[in-house]
Design an enzyme around this catalytic site. Structure first.
Site, PDB file in Angstrom:
ATOM      1  N   TYR A  11       1.577  -6.401   1.053  1.00 12.38           N
ATOM      2  CA  TYR A  11       2.752  -6.668   0.205  1.00 12.38           C
ATOM      3  C   TYR A  11       4.067  -6.418   0.962  1.00 12.38           C
ATOM      4  O   TYR A  11       4.833  -7.358   1.222  1.00 12.38           O
ATOM      5  CB  TYR A  11       2.638  -5.799  -1.051  1.00 12.38           C
ATOM      6  CG  TYR A  11       3.821  -5.829  -1.980  1.00 12.38           C
ATOM      7  CD1 TYR A  11       4.473  -7.022  -2.297  1.00 12.38           C
ATOM      8  CD2 TYR A  11       4.291  -4.650  -2.575  1.00 12.38           C
ATOM      9  CE1 TYR A  11       5.549  -7.039  -3.170  1.00 12.38           C
ATOM     10  CE2 TYR A  11       5.358  -4.662  -3.450  1.00 12.38           C
ATOM     11  CZ  TYR A  11       5.989  -5.858  -3.739  1.00 12.38           C
ATOM     12  OH  TYR A  11       7.048  -5.861  -4.599  1.00 12.38           O
ATOM     13  N   ASP A  31      -3.948  -7.105  11.013  1.00 10.42           N
ATOM     14  CA  ASP A  31      -4.342  -6.750   9.642  1.00 10.42           C
ATOM     15  C   ASP A  31      -5.852  -6.927   9.552  1.00 10.42           C
ATOM     16  O   ASP A  31      -6.403  -7.882  10.117  1.00 10.42           O
ATOM     17  CB  ASP A  31      -3.626  -7.674   8.642  1.00 10.42           C
ATOM     18  CG  ASP A  31      -3.574  -7.086   7.234  1.00 10.42           C
ATOM     19  OD1 ASP A  31      -2.458  -6.883   6.734  1.00 10.42           O
ATOM     20  OD2 ASP A  31      -4.651  -6.832   6.645  1.00 10.42           O
ATOM     21  N   ASN A  32      -6.520  -6.001   8.853  1.00 10.91           N
ATOM     22  CA  ASN A  32      -7.979  -6.176   8.706  1.00 10.91           C
ATOM     23  C   ASN A  32      -8.329  -7.005   7.465  1.00 10.91           C
ATOM     24  O   ASN A  32      -9.505  -7.247   7.190  1.00 10.91           O
ATOM     25  CB  ASN A  32      -8.700  -4.821   8.683  1.00 10.91           C
ATOM     26  CG  ASN A  32      -8.323  -3.965   7.483  1.00 10.91           C
ATOM     27  OD1 ASN A  32      -7.610  -4.425   6.589  1.00 10.91           O
ATOM     28  ND2 ASN A  32      -8.797  -2.736   7.463  1.00 10.91           N
ATOM     29  N   GLY A  36      -4.941  -6.993   2.459  1.00 12.59           N
ATOM     30  CA  GLY A  36      -3.950  -8.035   2.749  1.00 12.59           C
ATOM     31  C   GLY A  36      -4.586  -9.420   2.579  1.00 12.59           C
ATOM     32  O   GLY A  36      -5.789  -9.540   2.339  1.00 12.59           O
ATOM     33  N   TYR A 141      -3.052  10.521  -1.672  1.00 11.01           N
ATOM     34  CA  TYR A 141      -2.262   9.484  -0.996  1.00 11.01           C
ATOM     35  C   TYR A 141      -1.009  10.107  -0.353  1.00 11.01           C
ATOM     36  O   TYR A 141      -0.762   9.951   0.852  1.00 11.01           O
ATOM     37  CB  TYR A 141      -1.881   8.400  -2.010  1.00 11.01           C
ATOM     38  CG  TYR A 141      -0.801   7.487  -1.545  1.00 11.01           C
ATOM     39  CD1 TYR A 141      -0.963   6.703  -0.410  1.00 11.01           C
ATOM     40  CD2 TYR A 141       0.420   7.406  -2.230  1.00 11.01           C
ATOM     41  CE1 TYR A 141       0.050   5.865   0.033  1.00 11.01           C
ATOM     42  CE2 TYR A 141       1.427   6.572  -1.795  1.00 11.01           C
ATOM     43  CZ  TYR A 141       1.240   5.806  -0.671  1.00 11.01           C
ATOM     44  OH  TYR A 141       2.245   4.990  -0.229  1.00 11.01           O
ATOM     45  N   PHE A 169      10.564   4.554  -2.626  1.00 11.67           N
ATOM     46  CA  PHE A 169      10.366   4.886  -4.041  1.00 11.67           C
ATOM     47  C   PHE A 169       9.546   3.729  -4.630  1.00 11.67           C
ATOM     48  O   PHE A 169       8.552   3.376  -4.028  1.00 11.67           O
ATOM     49  CB  PHE A 169      11.713   5.247  -4.686  1.00 11.67           C
ATOM     50  CG  PHE A 169      12.083   6.673  -4.290  1.00 11.67           C
ATOM     51  CD1 PHE A 169      12.296   7.013  -2.950  1.00 11.67           C
ATOM     52  CD2 PHE A 169      12.111   7.685  -5.211  1.00 11.67           C
ATOM     53  CE1 PHE A 169      12.539   8.339  -2.558  1.00 11.67           C
ATOM     54  CE2 PHE A 169      12.360   9.005  -4.841  1.00 11.67           C
ATOM     55  CZ  PHE A 169      12.572   9.329  -3.509  1.00 11.67           C
ATOM     56  N   HIS A 189       0.303  -1.256 -10.706  1.00 13.67           N
ATOM     57  CA  HIS A 189       1.749  -1.022 -10.776  1.00 13.67           C
ATOM     58  C   HIS A 189       2.374  -1.630 -12.031  1.00 13.67           C
ATOM     59  O   HIS A 189       1.937  -2.662 -12.527  1.00 13.67           O
ATOM     60  CB  HIS A 189       2.431  -1.551  -9.512  1.00 13.67           C
ATOM     61  CG  HIS A 189       2.025  -0.801  -8.292  1.00 13.67           C
ATOM     62  ND1 HIS A 189       1.241  -1.347  -7.305  1.00 13.67           N
ATOM     63  CD2 HIS A 189       2.239   0.481  -7.930  1.00 13.67           C
ATOM     64  CE1 HIS A 189       1.009  -0.425  -6.383  1.00 13.67           C
ATOM     65  NE2 HIS A 189       1.597   0.693  -6.743  1.00 13.67           N
ATOM     66  N   PHE A 208       2.117   4.891 -20.360  1.00 15.49           N
ATOM     67  CA  PHE A 208       1.416   6.147 -20.088  1.00 15.49           C
ATOM     68  C   PHE A 208       2.294   7.355 -20.403  1.00 15.49           C
ATOM     69  O   PHE A 208       2.924   7.924 -19.516  1.00 15.49           O
ATOM     70  CB  PHE A 208       0.968   6.203 -18.620  1.00 15.49           C
ATOM     71  CG  PHE A 208      -0.045   5.158 -18.242  1.00 15.49           C
ATOM     72  CD1 PHE A 208      -1.021   4.724 -19.133  1.00 15.49           C
ATOM     73  CD2 PHE A 208      -0.040   4.595 -16.963  1.00 15.49           C
ATOM     74  CE1 PHE A 208      -1.958   3.766 -18.782  1.00 15.49           C
ATOM     75  CE2 PHE A 208      -0.975   3.638 -16.592  1.00 15.49           C
ATOM     76  CZ  PHE A 208      -1.935   3.217 -17.510  1.00 15.49           C
ATOM     77  N   ASP A 285       1.452  11.988 -12.643  1.00 13.69           N
ATOM     78  CA  ASP A 285       2.750  11.304 -12.723  1.00 13.69           C
ATOM     79  C   ASP A 285       3.887  12.299 -12.918  1.00 13.69           C
ATOM     80  O   ASP A 285       3.984  12.929 -13.976  1.00 13.69           O
ATOM     81  CB  ASP A 285       2.773  10.351 -13.928  1.00 13.69           C
ATOM     82  CG  ASP A 285       2.350   8.940 -13.574  1.00 13.69           C
ATOM     83  OD1 ASP A 285       2.318   8.613 -12.376  1.00 13.69           O
ATOM     84  OD2 ASP A 285       2.068   8.168 -14.501  1.00 13.69           O
TER      85      ASP A 285
HETATM   86  N1  UDP Z   1       3.019   2.936 -15.989  1.00 15.46           N
HETATM   87  C1  UDP Z   1       2.768   2.699 -17.332  1.00 15.46           C
HETATM   88  N2  UDP Z   1       1.825   1.756 -17.636  1.00 15.46           N
HETATM   89  C2  UDP Z   1       1.122   1.063 -16.698  1.00 15.46           C
HETATM   90  C3  UDP Z   1       1.397   1.317 -15.313  1.00 15.46           C
HETATM   91  C4  UDP Z   1       2.354   2.272 -15.007  1.00 15.46           C
HETATM   92  O1  UDP Z   1       3.364   3.299 -18.222  1.00 15.46           O
HETATM   93  O2  UDP Z   1       0.265   0.246 -17.059  1.00 15.46           O
HETATM   94  C5  UDP Z   1       4.046   3.938 -15.642  1.00 15.46           C
HETATM   95  C6  UDP Z   1       3.549   5.057 -14.749  1.00 15.46           C
HETATM   96  O3  UDP Z   1       3.047   6.108 -15.527  1.00 15.46           O
HETATM   97  C7  UDP Z   1       4.838   5.442 -13.995  1.00 15.46           C
HETATM   98  C8  UDP Z   1       5.624   4.122 -13.920  1.00 15.46           C
HETATM   99  O4  UDP Z   1       5.041   3.269 -14.903  1.00 15.46           O
HETATM  100  O5  UDP Z   1       5.583   6.351 -14.761  1.00 15.46           O
HETATM  101  C9  UDP Z   1       5.520   3.450 -12.561  1.00 15.46           C
HETATM  102  O6  UDP Z   1       4.148   3.406 -12.191  1.00 15.46           O
HETATM  103  P1  UDP Z   1       3.626   2.606 -10.925  1.00 15.46           P
HETATM  104  O7  UDP Z   1       2.135   2.736 -10.901  1.00 15.46           O
HETATM  105  O8  UDP Z   1       4.187   1.225 -10.954  1.00 15.46           O
HETATM  106  O9  UDP Z   1       4.291   3.348  -9.696  1.00 15.46           O
HETATM  107  P2  UDP Z   1       4.263   4.900  -9.237  1.00 15.46           P
HETATM  108  O10 UDP Z   1       5.511   5.517  -9.816  1.00 15.46           O
HETATM  109  O11 UDP Z   1       2.996   5.512  -9.713  1.00 15.46           O
HETATM  110  O12 UDP Z   1       4.337   4.796  -7.746  1.00 15.46           O
END
Ligand code: UDP
Length: 329
Positions: A11, A31-32, A36, A141, A169, A189, A208, A285
């Site tokens: 990405y 890239d493997n 990707g 990670y 970020f 994501h 979430f 989170d």
């Molecule tokens: N999130 C959510 N629902 C989803 C996927 C993510 O509410 O289906 C929230 C997640 O809890 C976080 C924000 O969206 O607070 C961004 O999550 P993402 O996985 O995109 O990136 P991260 O911050 O984990 O790198």
């Protein structure tokens, strides 16, 4: 100038390759193709399919190509997966980087820019987050990325190599042309998952947790356009070429959006009601992650071009609405 991009079919890697080639540079991609896509490889780049954990493979690339600097994206990057399968992350992210560094030292290649992450901080001690803040990752990670940074640090001390670590970020959005974009499998994501609803691939988006200490109870993140991240890599290569010391930079817009606000902007961009349902918090989170990127602005001269969230989501929607299954036909 010839740049080796490890993970150039992924990405952020593929978007960086597009910017490098637009800037007139020669690009070699390794890239493997585990995460990707061959379709994301820029047609003007030279492509080697292989794994950086193979010393003979990576040696052969350095022997065949005259490389001025390396940009390293070749790593696994899913927080959830890293908790279920931590050793996969140690193997690919750390063992891969170790082999790469051995080969770079052996071939006298002494400049590298690499992707790090806000996950190296863990739960922030203050907002906005500064590069000098404590690092206490809350997942494997982030832990492996922090260990990679340390591997670069000690290798640079011993062997004179210089590095720039870029702590991203929330990377999001897609190339403005709509030719390349985000395609993870499985997708975890927020923005690509939201856009599956207007693409008729999901009924709703799950939020979430809405009991965080934030303005509407949902998590706050700093969303940064992938092309702006790509530009920062090019500036970081130039910084090293100009003799800059090894350094670490945050990359974000310095503005936080709640999950609910992101969904609202996606509704506006797509014209779809995008129903949302509440769910439990997702493990690991942090409530709020917002970058201070003042250091990258000052030292690298970085200026994000697509900072506005509506522009970011519109670019993602351009890609996802025309490629609902990513690179798969
Ligand atoms: N999130 C959510 N629902 C989803 C996927 C993510 O509410 O289906 C929230 C997640 O809890 C976080 C924000 O969206 O607070 C961004 O999550 P993402 O996985 O995109 O990136 P991260 O911050 O984990 O790198």
């Amino acid at each position: 100038m010839s740049i080796l991009v490890l993970g150039g079919a992924g990405y952020i890697g593929s978007h960086t390759v597009y910017e490098l080639i637009d800037g007139g540079m020669d690009v070699v991609i390794v890239d493997n193709l585990e995460t990707g896509y061959a379709e994301a490889v820029h047609p003007k780049a030279k492509f080697y399919k292989g794994d950086i954990r193979s010393r003979s493979f990576i040696d052969s690339v350095f022997e065949q190509e005259k490389i001025d600097a390396v940009i390293h994206f070749a790593a696994n990057s899913l927080v959830g997966e890293s908790m279920v399968n931590p050793l996969k992350y140690y193997d690919n992210n750390l063992c891969g980087t170790k082999v790469l560094l051995e080969s770079m030292v052996a071939h006298g290649i002494d400049k590298i820019v690499f992707s790090s992450t806000a996950a190296t901080y863990g739960e922030p001690e203050s907002i906005p987050i500064l590069e000098t803040d404590n690092n206490k990752p809350t997942n494997t990670y982030g832990e492996t990325k922090l260990a990679m940074e340390k591997m670069f640090y000690w290798t640079s001390k011993a062997h004179g190599l210089r590095y720039v670590s870029l702590r991203y970020f929330n990377a999001c959005g897609a190339h403005m042309s709509g030719e390349i974009g985000e395609a993870h499998n499985p997708e975890t994501h927020l923005i690509p998952l939201i856009l599956k609803v207007p693409n008729n691939q999901r009924e709703n988006i799950t939020i979430f947790g809405d009991d965080y200490d934030t303005k509407d109870g949902t998590c706050v993140r700093d969303y940064i356009h992938v092309t702006d991240l790509a530009q920062a890599h090019i500036l970081a290569v130039k910084y090293l070429m100009d003799g800059g010391e090894s350094n670490i930079f945050n990359l974000g817009n310095g503005v936080g959006f709640t999950v609910k606000e992101v969904i609202e902007v996606a509704r506006k961009v797509t014209g779809h009601p995008i129903p949302a349902v509440m769910a439990e918090r997702r493990a690991g989170d942090p409530a709020k992650l917002i970058a201070s990127s003042a250091k990258a602005v000052e030292i690298l001269g970085w200026k994000p071009q697509y900072a506005d969230l509506e522009t970011i989501i519109a670019s993602a929607w351009k890609w996802h609405s025309t490629h609902p299954n990513g690179y798969k036909k």
